[in-house]
Write a protein that holds these residues in place. Structure first.
Motif, PDB file in Angstrom:
ATOM      1  N   PHE A  56      48.575 -54.040 -30.565  1.00  0.00           N
ATOM      2  CA  PHE A  56      49.718 -53.902 -29.884  1.00  0.00           C
ATOM      3  C   PHE A  56      50.387 -52.398 -29.730  1.00  0.00           C
ATOM      4  O   PHE A  56      51.335 -51.981 -29.357  1.00  0.00           O
ATOM      5  N   SER A  57      49.561 -51.474 -30.330  1.00  0.00           N
ATOM      6  CA  SER A  57      49.666 -50.080 -30.267  1.00  0.00           C
ATOM      7  C   SER A  57      49.356 -49.437 -28.939  1.00  0.00           C
ATOM      8  O   SER A  57      48.417 -50.061 -28.466  1.00  0.00           O
ATOM      9  N   THR A  58      49.778 -48.432 -28.732  1.00  0.00           N
ATOM     10  CA  THR A  58      49.393 -47.638 -27.307  1.00  0.00           C
ATOM     11  C   THR A  58      49.073 -45.990 -27.925  1.00  0.00           C
ATOM     12  O   THR A  58      49.414 -45.591 -28.920  1.00  0.00           O
ATOM     13  N   GLU A 106      56.982 -56.482 -30.159  1.00  0.00           N
ATOM     14  CA  GLU A 106      57.680 -55.227 -30.706  1.00  0.00           C
ATOM     15  C   GLU A 106      58.484 -55.488 -32.081  1.00  0.00           C
ATOM     16  O   GLU A 106      58.680 -54.765 -32.598  1.00  0.00           O
ATOM     17  N   HIS A 122      56.194 -53.975 -34.425  1.00  0.00           N
ATOM     18  CA  HIS A 122      56.922 -52.412 -34.311  1.00  0.00           C
ATOM     19  C   HIS A 122      56.144 -51.477 -33.694  1.00  0.00           C
ATOM     20  O   HIS A 122      55.889 -50.186 -33.834  1.00  0.00           O
ATOM     21  N   GLY A 123      55.096 -51.965 -32.756  1.00  0.00           N
ATOM     22  CA  GLY A 123      54.183 -51.144 -32.136  1.00  0.00           C
ATOM     23  C   GLY A 123      52.962 -50.756 -32.970  1.00  0.00           C
ATOM     24  O   GLY A 123      52.061 -49.897 -32.339  1.00  0.00           O
ATOM     25  N   ASN A 124      52.548 -51.381 -33.889  1.00  0.00           N
ATOM     26  CA  ASN A 124      51.480 -51.069 -34.796  1.00  0.00           C
ATOM     27  C   ASN A 124      50.530 -52.147 -34.576  1.00  0.00           C
ATOM     28  O   ASN A 124      50.660 -53.157 -34.088  1.00  0.00           O
ATOM     29  N   ASN A 162      60.920 -58.223 -20.578  1.00  0.00           N
ATOM     30  CA  ASN A 162      60.614 -56.656 -20.840  1.00  0.00           C
ATOM     31  C   ASN A 162      61.402 -55.692 -20.195  1.00  0.00           C
ATOM     32  O   ASN A 162      61.495 -55.711 -18.879  1.00  0.00           O
ATOM     33  N   ASP A 170      47.228 -46.943 -22.279  1.00  0.00           N
ATOM     34  CA  ASP A 170      48.801 -47.515 -22.613  1.00  0.00           C
ATOM     35  C   ASP A 170      48.917 -48.706 -21.903  1.00  0.00           C
ATOM     36  O   ASP A 170      48.773 -48.814 -20.634  1.00  0.00           O
ATOM     37  N   PRO A 202      54.914 -52.637 -23.437  1.00  0.00           N
ATOM     38  CA  PRO A 202      55.267 -53.314 -24.642  1.00  0.00           C
ATOM     39  C   PRO A 202      55.634 -54.871 -24.320  1.00  0.00           C
ATOM     40  O   PRO A 202      56.226 -54.963 -23.382  1.00  0.00           O
ATOM     41  N   TRP A 228      46.866 -46.214 -30.887  1.00  0.00           N
ATOM     42  CA  TRP A 228      45.968 -46.919 -30.616  1.00  0.00           C
ATOM     43  C   TRP A 228      44.451 -46.599 -31.038  1.00  0.00           C
ATOM     44  O   TRP A 228      43.500 -47.144 -31.302  1.00  0.00           O
TER      45      TRP A 228
END
Length: 223
Positions: free
Chosen positions: A117-119, A107, A111-113, A221, A99, A102, A123
């Motif tokens: 960039f995902s967690t 983002e 969009h977190g994909n 952030n 993790d 962001p 991820w």
């Protein structure tokens, strides 16, 4: 007129003090590696040269060791300096680095994909799919060795064209060769180093890396 101004000043001081102790509280700091004490609001941004962050971080590593904590505004960041520190973190502490905080601009875009960039579980799933796809394209097999040897010949020719001169051009060639190997796997053929499309792709990658390394992104952030 002087009393309201004094009250406002006291309120500001109380606010700054609360911000300072909230960002540098002992309870949260005790769980993180040591680092320079943060200033109110800006954290450790005053210690970072935006133009050459790498030199600033290496200088801090000489004082605080290869693993230390920085405050980019209100965002705490653990810095790993040097090969050994990065390798130990990625090999021995894989779960701790799943993790990541962001980054606002990405983002909005991703969009977190995506594998970068995902967690969390997303991820892990994306990474498994990416690794399987790369293996199907030849990573870890004889095919990738052939790609590397082929690209090495072009790299040697590019370096020789500089005729012993040192500069940004020769350094750029060292950066473009690994990227070209990946592109050859993805697109089926390599790019010429002077291909306008290849140059554009490399410039886009450079711009993304600059954005990723910008302390201003960490300051903005909200997390």
């Amino acid at each position: 007129g002087g009393i309201p101004a004094l009250i406002c000043l006291l309120c500001v001081l109380v606010l700054l003090a609360s911000l300072y102790f909230s960002t540098g509280s002992k309870s949260s700091a005790s769980k993180l590696p040591p680092g320079p004490a943060p200033l109110p609001i800006i954290g450790n941004l005053h210690l970072i040269d935006i133009r050459r962050q790498d030199k600033s971080l290496m200088k801090l590593a000489e004082q605080y060791g290869p693993v230390f904590t920085l405050h980019f505004g209100f965002q705490k960041v653990v810095v790993l300096a040097g090969y050994e520190a990065v390798r130990e973190a990625l090999v021995s502490f894989t779960e701790e680095f799943v993790d990541r905080p962001p980054i606002p601009i990405f983002e909005e875009i991703q969009h977190g994909n995506g594998v970068f960039f995902s967690t969390g579980e997303l991820w892990r799933t994306t990474r498994r799919f990416t690794m399987a796809s790369m293996r199907n394209l030849g990573m870890g097999k004889k095919l990738i060795e052939e790609r590397i040897i082929e690209e090495l010949q072009f790299l040697i020719g590019s370096i020789q064209s500089f005729k012993g001169e040192q500069g940004a051009g020769s350094l750029r060639a060292l950066n473009t060769a690994p990227t070209n190997i990946t592109f050859a796997m993805l697109f089926g053929e390599r790019f010429d180093y002077k291909d306008p499309m290849f140059i554009t792709l490399l410039r886009c990658i450079d711009e993304v890396m600059v954005l990723l390394g910008s302390p201003l992104l960490h300051v903005s952030n909200p997390a």
